[in-house]
Design a protein around this motif. Structure first.
Motif, PDB file in Angstrom:
ATOM      1  N   UNK A   1       0.826  -1.260   0.191  1.00  0.00           N
ATOM      2  CA  UNK A   1       0.070  -0.110  -0.004  1.00  0.00           C
ATOM      3  C   UNK A   1       0.842   1.277  -0.141  1.00  0.00           C
ATOM      4  N   UNK A   2       1.856   1.345   0.755  1.00  0.00           N
ATOM      5  CA  UNK A   2       3.175   2.533   0.670  1.00  0.00           C
ATOM      6  C   UNK A   2       3.561   2.732  -0.486  1.00  0.00           C
ATOM      7  N   UNK A   3       3.844   1.536  -1.147  1.00  0.00           N
ATOM      8  CA  UNK A   3       4.142   1.895  -2.704  1.00  0.00           C
ATOM      9  C   UNK A   3       3.334   2.676  -3.500  1.00  0.00           C
ATOM     10  N   UNK A   4       2.072   2.611  -3.343  1.00  0.00           N
ATOM     11  CA  UNK A   4       0.736   3.166  -4.178  1.00  0.00           C
ATOM     12  C   UNK A   4       0.588   4.336  -3.473  1.00  0.00           C
ATOM     13  N   UNK A   5       0.914   4.875  -2.314  1.00  0.00           N
ATOM     14  CA  UNK A   5       0.399   5.817  -1.534  1.00  0.00           C
ATOM     15  C   UNK A   5       0.422   7.307  -2.252  1.00  0.00           C
ATOM     16  N   UNK A   6       1.660   7.490  -2.892  1.00  0.00           N
ATOM     17  CA  UNK A   6       2.064   8.669  -3.373  1.00  0.00           C
ATOM     18  C   UNK A   6       0.965   9.008  -4.685  1.00  0.00           C
ATOM     19  N   UNK A   7       0.772   7.961  -5.381  1.00  0.00           N
ATOM     20  CA  UNK A   7       0.030   7.917  -6.478  1.00  0.00           C
ATOM     21  C   UNK A   7      -1.453   8.090  -6.079  1.00  0.00           C
ATOM     22  N   UNK A   8      -1.967   7.343  -5.180  1.00  0.00           N
ATOM     23  CA  UNK A   8      -3.264   7.490  -4.591  1.00  0.00           C
ATOM     24  C   UNK A   8      -3.542   8.950  -4.185  1.00  0.00           C
ATOM     25  N   UNK A   9      -2.691   9.554  -3.454  1.00  0.00           N
ATOM     26  CA  UNK A   9      -2.809  10.994  -2.821  1.00  0.00           C
ATOM     27  C   UNK A   9      -2.686  11.899  -3.874  1.00  0.00           C
TER      28      UNK A   9
ATOM     29  N   UNK B   1      -7.903  14.750   0.608  1.00  0.00           N
ATOM     30  CA  UNK B   1      -7.116  13.853  -0.072  1.00  0.00           C
ATOM     31  C   UNK B   1      -6.556  12.638   0.934  1.00  0.00           C
ATOM     32  N   UNK B   2      -5.742  13.300   1.874  1.00  0.00           N
ATOM     33  CA  UNK B   2      -5.452  12.239   2.974  1.00  0.00           C
ATOM     34  C   UNK B   2      -6.338  11.494   3.477  1.00  0.00           C
ATOM     35  N   UNK B   3      -7.462  12.119   3.812  1.00  0.00           N
ATOM     36  CA  UNK B   3      -8.636  11.245   4.228  1.00  0.00           C
ATOM     37  C   UNK B   3      -8.923  10.290   3.306  1.00  0.00           C
ATOM     38  N   UNK B   4      -9.070  10.757   2.198  1.00  0.00           N
ATOM     39  CA  UNK B   4      -9.489   9.697   1.135  1.00  0.00           C
ATOM     40  C   UNK B   4      -8.436   8.483   1.042  1.00  0.00           C
ATOM     41  N   UNK B   5      -7.259   8.779   1.359  1.00  0.00           N
ATOM     42  CA  UNK B   5      -6.346   7.694   0.955  1.00  0.00           C
ATOM     43  C   UNK B   5      -6.192   6.773   2.113  1.00  0.00           C
ATOM     44  N   UNK B   6      -6.277   7.516   3.286  1.00  0.00           N
ATOM     45  CA  UNK B   6      -6.520   6.354   4.555  1.00  0.00           C
ATOM     46  C   UNK B   6      -7.759   5.645   4.657  1.00  0.00           C
ATOM     47  N   UNK B   7      -8.717   6.204   3.983  1.00  0.00           N
ATOM     48  CA  UNK B   7     -10.322   5.480   4.055  1.00  0.00           C
ATOM     49  C   UNK B   7      -9.777   4.217   3.254  1.00  0.00           C
ATOM     50  N   UNK B   8      -9.257   4.422   2.285  1.00  0.00           N
ATOM     51  CA  UNK B   8      -8.876   3.458   0.946  1.00  0.00           C
ATOM     52  C   UNK B   8      -7.988   2.108   1.897  1.00  0.00           C
ATOM     53  N   UNK B   9      -7.080   2.816   2.634  1.00  0.00           N
ATOM     54  CA  UNK B   9      -6.283   1.665   3.330  1.00  0.00           C
ATOM     55  C   UNK B   9      -7.209   0.728   4.288  1.00  0.00           C
ATOM     56  N   UNK B  10      -8.193   1.363   5.057  1.00  0.00           N
ATOM     57  CA  UNK B  10      -9.182   0.746   5.885  1.00  0.00           C
ATOM     58  C   UNK B  10      -9.693  -0.354   5.186  1.00  0.00           C
ATOM     59  N   UNK B  11     -10.267   0.335   4.109  1.00  0.00           N
ATOM     60  CA  UNK B  11     -11.217  -0.679   3.207  1.00  0.00           C
ATOM     61  C   UNK B  11     -10.325  -1.888   2.686  1.00  0.00           C
ATOM     62  N   UNK B  12      -8.842  -1.718   2.111  1.00  0.00           N
ATOM     63  CA  UNK B  12      -8.001  -2.668   1.866  1.00  0.00           C
ATOM     64  C   UNK B  12      -7.829  -3.619   2.939  1.00  0.00           C
TER      65      UNK B  12
END
Length: 289
Positions: free
Chosen positions: A11-19, A32-43
Protein backbone atom coordinates in the motif's frame (compact mmCIF):
# COMPACT_ATOMS: atom_id res chain seq x y z
CA UNK A 1 7.32 -10.54 7.21
CA UNK A 2 3.70 -11.20 8.09
CA UNK A 3 0.91 -10.95 5.54
CA UNK A 4 -0.28 -7.70 7.16
CA UNK A 5 3.23 -6.22 6.91
CA UNK A 6 3.43 -7.26 3.26
CA UNK A 7 0.07 -5.65 2.51
CA UNK A 8 1.04 -2.44 4.31
CA UNK A 9 4.28 -2.28 2.33
CA UNK A 10 2.44 -2.73 -0.96
CA UNK A 11 0.00 0.00 0.00
CA UNK A 12 2.82 2.41 0.86
CA UNK A 13 4.22 1.84 -2.63
CA UNK A 14 0.93 3.14 -4.04
CA UNK A 15 0.31 5.91 -1.49
CA UNK A 16 1.88 8.80 -3.43
CA UNK A 17 -0.03 7.91 -6.57
CA UNK A 18 -3.31 7.57 -4.69
CA UNK A 19 -2.75 10.87 -2.90
CA UNK A 20 -2.05 12.60 -6.21
CA UNK A 21 -5.25 11.16 -7.71
CA UNK A 22 -7.29 12.30 -4.72
CA UNK A 23 -5.79 15.82 -4.67
CA UNK A 24 -6.52 16.31 -8.35
CA UNK A 25 -10.12 15.17 -7.94
CA UNK A 26 -10.87 17.00 -4.69
CA UNK A 27 -8.50 19.98 -4.76
CA UNK A 28 -7.91 19.59 -1.02
CA UNK A 29 -4.78 17.95 0.43
CA UNK A 30 -6.51 17.24 3.73
CA UNK A 31 -9.52 15.59 2.11
CA UNK A 32 -7.14 13.70 -0.15
CA UNK A 33 -5.24 12.33 2.86
CA UNK A 34 -8.53 11.28 4.43
CA UNK A 35 -9.57 9.52 1.21
CA UNK A 36 -6.28 7.62 1.02
CA UNK A 37 -6.55 6.58 4.65
CA UNK A 38 -10.09 5.35 4.08
CA UNK A 39 -8.82 3.32 1.11
CA UNK A 40 -6.27 1.64 3.40
CA UNK A 41 -9.00 0.80 5.92
CA UNK A 42 -11.11 -0.79 3.19
CA UNK A 43 -8.13 -2.71 1.85
CA UNK A 44 -7.20 -4.05 5.29
CA UNK A 45 -10.75 -5.35 5.76
CA UNK A 46 -11.19 -7.11 2.43
CA UNK A 47 -10.05 -10.45 1.03
CA UNK A 48 -6.95 -9.41 -0.88
CA UNK A 49 -6.72 -12.84 -2.48
CA UNK A 50 -9.49 -11.76 -4.86
CA UNK A 51 -7.61 -8.64 -6.03
CA UNK A 52 -5.74 -9.21 -9.28
CA UNK A 53 -4.48 -5.65 -9.80
CA UNK A 54 -3.85 -3.88 -6.51
CA UNK A 55 -3.04 -0.52 -8.10
CA UNK A 56 -6.19 -0.52 -10.20
CA UNK A 57 -8.30 -1.69 -7.27
CA UNK A 58 -7.00 1.07 -5.01
CA UNK A 59 -7.47 3.74 -7.67
CA UNK A 60 -11.07 2.61 -8.09
CA UNK A 61 -11.67 2.69 -4.33
CA UNK A 62 -10.14 6.16 -3.97
CA UNK A 63 -12.28 7.31 -6.90
CA UNK A 64 -15.44 6.08 -5.20
CA UNK A 65 -14.49 7.74 -1.93
CA UNK A 66 -13.78 11.02 -3.71
CA UNK A 67 -17.10 10.80 -5.56
CA UNK A 68 -18.89 10.47 -2.21
CA UNK A 69 -17.03 13.54 -0.92
CA UNK A 70 -18.00 15.57 -3.99
CA UNK A 71 -21.65 14.56 -3.62
CA UNK A 72 -21.64 15.57 0.04
CA UNK A 73 -20.22 18.96 -0.94
CA UNK A 74 -23.11 19.55 -3.33
CA UNK A 75 -25.53 18.92 -0.49
CA UNK A 76 -24.00 21.64 1.69
CA UNK A 77 -24.59 25.41 1.45
CA UNK A 78 -22.28 26.87 -1.16
CA UNK A 79 -19.02 28.36 0.10
CA UNK A 80 -17.21 31.10 -1.82
CA UNK A 81 -13.98 29.98 -3.45
CA UNK A 82 -11.10 32.43 -3.60
CA UNK A 83 -7.33 32.50 -3.45
CA UNK A 84 -7.43 32.10 0.35
CA UNK A 85 -9.68 29.06 0.31
CA UNK A 86 -8.43 26.17 2.46
CA UNK A 87 -9.14 23.96 -0.54
CA UNK A 88 -6.20 25.66 -2.25
CA UNK A 89 -3.85 26.41 0.63
CA UNK A 90 -3.04 24.08 3.51
CA UNK A 91 -0.01 25.18 5.55
CA UNK A 92 -0.22 22.02 7.62
CA UNK A 93 0.83 19.93 4.59
CA UNK A 94 4.48 20.70 3.71
CA UNK A 95 4.72 17.88 1.16
CA UNK A 96 6.41 19.43 -1.93
CA UNK A 97 4.74 16.88 -4.23
CA UNK A 98 1.31 17.98 -3.06
CA UNK A 99 2.28 21.62 -3.48
CA UNK A 100 3.42 20.88 -7.04
CA UNK A 101 0.19 19.06 -7.79
CA UNK A 102 -1.80 22.01 -6.50
CA UNK A 103 0.21 24.46 -8.57
CA UNK A 104 0.00 22.43 -11.76
CA UNK A 105 -3.38 20.76 -11.60
CA UNK A 106 -5.58 22.32 -8.95
CA UNK A 107 -4.79 25.97 -9.45
CA UNK A 108 -7.45 28.54 -8.72
CA UNK A 109 -8.73 28.86 -12.29
CA UNK A 110 -9.05 25.11 -12.82
CA UNK A 111 -10.65 24.60 -9.42
CA UNK A 112 -13.31 27.17 -10.19
CA UNK A 113 -14.16 25.37 -13.44
CA UNK A 114 -14.14 21.94 -11.78
CA UNK A 115 -16.60 23.22 -9.19
CA UNK A 116 -19.12 23.81 -12.01
CA UNK A 117 -19.08 20.14 -13.02
CA UNK A 118 -21.32 17.48 -11.57
CA UNK A 119 -19.45 15.01 -9.32
CA UNK A 120 -19.62 12.31 -12.00
CA UNK A 121 -18.32 14.68 -14.72
CA UNK A 122 -15.49 15.84 -12.52
CA UNK A 123 -14.41 12.33 -11.58
CA UNK A 124 -14.61 11.00 -15.14
CA UNK A 125 -12.67 13.95 -16.55
CA UNK A 126 -9.88 13.83 -13.95
CA UNK A 127 -9.41 10.06 -14.00
CA UNK A 128 -9.43 9.76 -17.78
CA UNK A 129 -7.70 12.93 -18.93
CA UNK A 130 -5.14 13.25 -16.12
CA UNK A 131 -4.46 9.59 -15.30
CA UNK A 132 -5.48 7.76 -18.49
CA UNK A 133 -7.87 5.48 -16.59
CA UNK A 134 -9.94 3.57 -19.20
CA UNK A 135 -13.65 4.33 -19.43
CA UNK A 136 -14.32 0.66 -18.70
CA UNK A 137 -12.73 1.19 -15.26
CA UNK A 138 -14.41 4.55 -14.64
CA UNK A 139 -17.87 3.23 -15.50
CA UNK A 140 -18.44 1.13 -12.34
CA UNK A 141 -17.19 3.98 -10.13
CA UNK A 142 -19.85 6.39 -11.41
CA UNK A 143 -22.46 3.67 -11.90
CA UNK A 144 -22.67 4.15 -15.66
CA UNK A 145 -21.79 2.30 -18.83
CA UNK A 146 -18.41 2.96 -20.51
CA UNK A 147 -20.20 5.00 -23.18
CA UNK A 148 -21.88 7.17 -20.57
CA UNK A 149 -18.56 7.59 -18.71
CA UNK A 150 -17.03 8.79 -21.98
CA UNK A 151 -19.85 11.31 -22.34
CA UNK A 152 -19.33 12.59 -18.79
CA UNK A 153 -15.60 13.08 -19.37
CA UNK A 154 -16.29 14.81 -22.68
CA UNK A 155 -18.66 17.32 -21.07
CA UNK A 156 -16.15 18.01 -18.30
CA UNK A 157 -13.36 18.46 -20.85
CA UNK A 158 -15.33 21.00 -22.85
CA UNK A 159 -16.06 23.13 -19.81
CA UNK A 160 -12.47 23.00 -18.62
CA UNK A 161 -11.30 24.01 -22.10
CA UNK A 162 -13.68 26.96 -22.00
CA UNK A 163 -16.00 25.91 -24.83
CA UNK A 164 -19.47 26.46 -23.34
CA UNK A 165 -20.87 27.47 -26.73
CA UNK A 166 -20.05 24.01 -28.08
CA UNK A 167 -21.59 22.44 -24.98
CA UNK A 168 -24.77 24.45 -25.47
CA UNK A 169 -24.92 23.49 -29.14
CA UNK A 170 -24.47 19.83 -28.33
CA UNK A 171 -27.08 19.96 -25.58
CA UNK A 172 -29.59 21.60 -27.92
CA UNK A 173 -28.95 19.05 -30.66
CA UNK A 174 -29.11 16.14 -28.23
CA UNK A 175 -32.41 17.41 -26.87
CA UNK A 176 -33.80 17.57 -30.41
CA UNK A 177 -32.57 14.04 -31.08
CA UNK A 178 -34.12 12.58 -27.93
CA UNK A 179 -37.39 14.43 -28.55
CA UNK A 180 -37.55 13.11 -32.13
CA UNK A 181 -36.64 9.61 -30.95
CA UNK A 182 -39.44 9.51 -28.38
CA UNK A 183 -41.94 10.88 -30.90
CA UNK A 184 -40.96 8.25 -33.48
CA UNK A 185 -41.19 5.58 -30.79
CA UNK A 186 -44.73 6.60 -29.80
CA UNK A 187 -45.81 6.79 -33.43
CA UNK A 188 -44.29 3.45 -34.34
CA UNK A 189 -42.14 5.08 -37.03
CA UNK A 190 -39.55 2.34 -37.48
CA UNK A 191 -37.68 4.06 -40.33
CA UNK A 192 -37.30 7.31 -38.39
CA UNK A 193 -35.98 5.39 -35.39
CA UNK A 194 -33.52 3.56 -37.60
CA UNK A 195 -32.12 6.81 -38.99
CA UNK A 196 -31.42 8.19 -35.52
CA UNK A 197 -29.57 5.11 -34.28
CA UNK A 198 -25.92 4.27 -34.82
CA UNK A 199 -25.57 0.88 -36.59
CA UNK A 200 -23.80 -0.52 -33.53
CA UNK A 201 -26.18 0.97 -30.96
CA UNK A 202 -26.66 -0.98 -27.73
CA UNK A 203 -29.74 -1.01 -25.49
CA UNK A 204 -29.23 -2.10 -21.88
CA UNK A 205 -31.62 -2.34 -18.95
CA UNK A 206 -30.84 -2.88 -15.29
CA UNK A 207 -32.72 -5.45 -13.22
CA UNK A 208 -35.43 -3.06 -12.05
CA UNK A 209 -36.18 -1.84 -15.59
CA UNK A 210 -36.16 -5.42 -16.87
CA UNK A 211 -38.72 -6.36 -14.21
CA UNK A 212 -40.97 -3.71 -15.76
CA UNK A 213 -40.73 -5.35 -19.17
CA UNK A 214 -37.59 -3.86 -20.70
CA UNK A 215 -35.19 -6.08 -22.65
CA UNK A 216 -31.95 -6.72 -20.80
CA UNK A 217 -29.65 -6.37 -23.80
CA UNK A 218 -30.34 -5.54 -27.44
CA UNK A 219 -27.68 -4.82 -30.08
CA UNK A 220 -27.92 -3.24 -33.52
CA UNK A 221 -30.01 -0.43 -34.95
CA UNK A 222 -32.75 -2.62 -36.43
CA UNK A 223 -33.24 -4.62 -33.23
CA UNK A 224 -33.26 -1.52 -31.00
CA UNK A 225 -35.66 0.32 -33.34
CA UNK A 226 -38.00 -2.67 -33.31
CA UNK A 227 -37.81 -2.78 -29.52
CA UNK A 228 -38.88 0.86 -29.20
CA UNK A 229 -41.40 1.05 -32.03
CA UNK A 230 -44.82 1.84 -30.61
CA UNK A 231 -43.52 2.21 -27.05
CA UNK A 232 -42.18 4.85 -24.60
CA UNK A 233 -45.51 6.67 -24.64
CA UNK A 234 -45.14 7.82 -21.03
CA UNK A 235 -41.49 8.93 -21.25
CA UNK A 236 -40.69 12.64 -21.24
CA UNK A 237 -37.50 14.47 -22.24
CA UNK A 238 -35.32 15.53 -19.28
CA UNK A 239 -31.77 16.37 -18.34
CA UNK A 240 -30.16 13.31 -16.76
CA UNK A 241 -26.98 14.29 -14.91
CA UNK A 242 -26.76 17.24 -17.27
CA UNK A 243 -27.17 15.19 -20.45
CA UNK A 244 -30.28 14.98 -22.64
CA UNK A 245 -32.31 11.92 -21.71
CA UNK A 246 -35.79 10.94 -20.67
CA UNK A 247 -37.70 9.77 -17.62
CA UNK A 248 -40.89 7.83 -17.01
CA UNK A 249 -42.65 8.98 -13.87
CA UNK A 250 -45.68 7.67 -11.97
CA UNK A 251 -47.53 9.97 -9.60
CA UNK A 252 -44.66 12.41 -9.78
CA UNK A 253 -41.96 9.88 -8.89
CA UNK A 254 -39.36 8.67 -11.44
CA UNK A 255 -39.70 4.97 -12.23
CA UNK A 256 -37.27 4.49 -15.12
CA UNK A 257 -34.58 6.85 -16.43
CA UNK A 258 -33.51 6.71 -20.09
CA UNK A 259 -29.82 7.55 -20.47
CA UNK A 260 -28.53 8.24 -23.99
CA UNK A 261 -25.00 8.40 -25.36
CA UNK A 262 -24.36 10.22 -28.63
CA UNK A 263 -21.88 10.41 -31.47
CA UNK A 264 -22.56 13.37 -33.75
CA UNK A 265 -26.17 13.00 -34.91
CA UNK A 266 -26.67 9.38 -33.89
CA UNK A 267 -27.60 7.63 -30.66
CA UNK A 268 -24.93 5.08 -29.75
CA UNK A 269 -26.29 3.71 -26.49
CA UNK A 270 -29.50 3.69 -24.46
CA UNK A 271 -29.66 2.64 -20.82
CA UNK A 272 -32.91 2.02 -18.98
CA UNK A 273 -32.30 2.43 -15.25
CA UNK A 274 -34.86 1.81 -12.54
CA UNK A 275 -32.72 0.81 -9.57
CA UNK A 276 -34.02 2.54 -6.44
CA UNK A 277 -30.57 3.64 -5.22
CA UNK A 278 -29.75 5.07 -8.63
CA UNK A 279 -33.06 6.94 -8.81
CA UNK A 280 -32.37 8.55 -5.43
CA UNK A 281 -28.97 9.86 -6.58
CA UNK A 282 -29.49 10.76 -10.23
CA UNK A 283 -29.80 14.45 -11.05
CA UNK A 284 -32.97 15.06 -13.07
CA UNK A 285 -34.17 18.37 -14.43
CA UNK A 286 -36.70 19.51 -17.00
CA UNK A 287 -35.42 21.42 -20.01
CA UNK A 288 -36.26 25.10 -19.89
CA UNK A 289 -39.51 25.63 -21.76
Amino acid sequence: MTEDDWLAARFEEKRDHLRTVAVRILGSPQEAEDAVQEAWIRLSRCDTGEIDNLGGWLTTVVGRICLDVLRLRRGRPEQPVDEHSPVLVDPEVPDPELEAVQAESVGFALLVVLETLTPAERLAFVLHDMFAVPYEDIAPIVGRSPGAARQLASRGRRRVQGRPELLDTDAHRQRELVTAFLAASRNGDFQALLEMLDPGVVLRADGAAADRGAARLVRGAAAVAANFSGRAAAARVALVDGIAGAVWTYRGEPQVVFRFSFDADRITEIELLGDADYLREVELARFDG
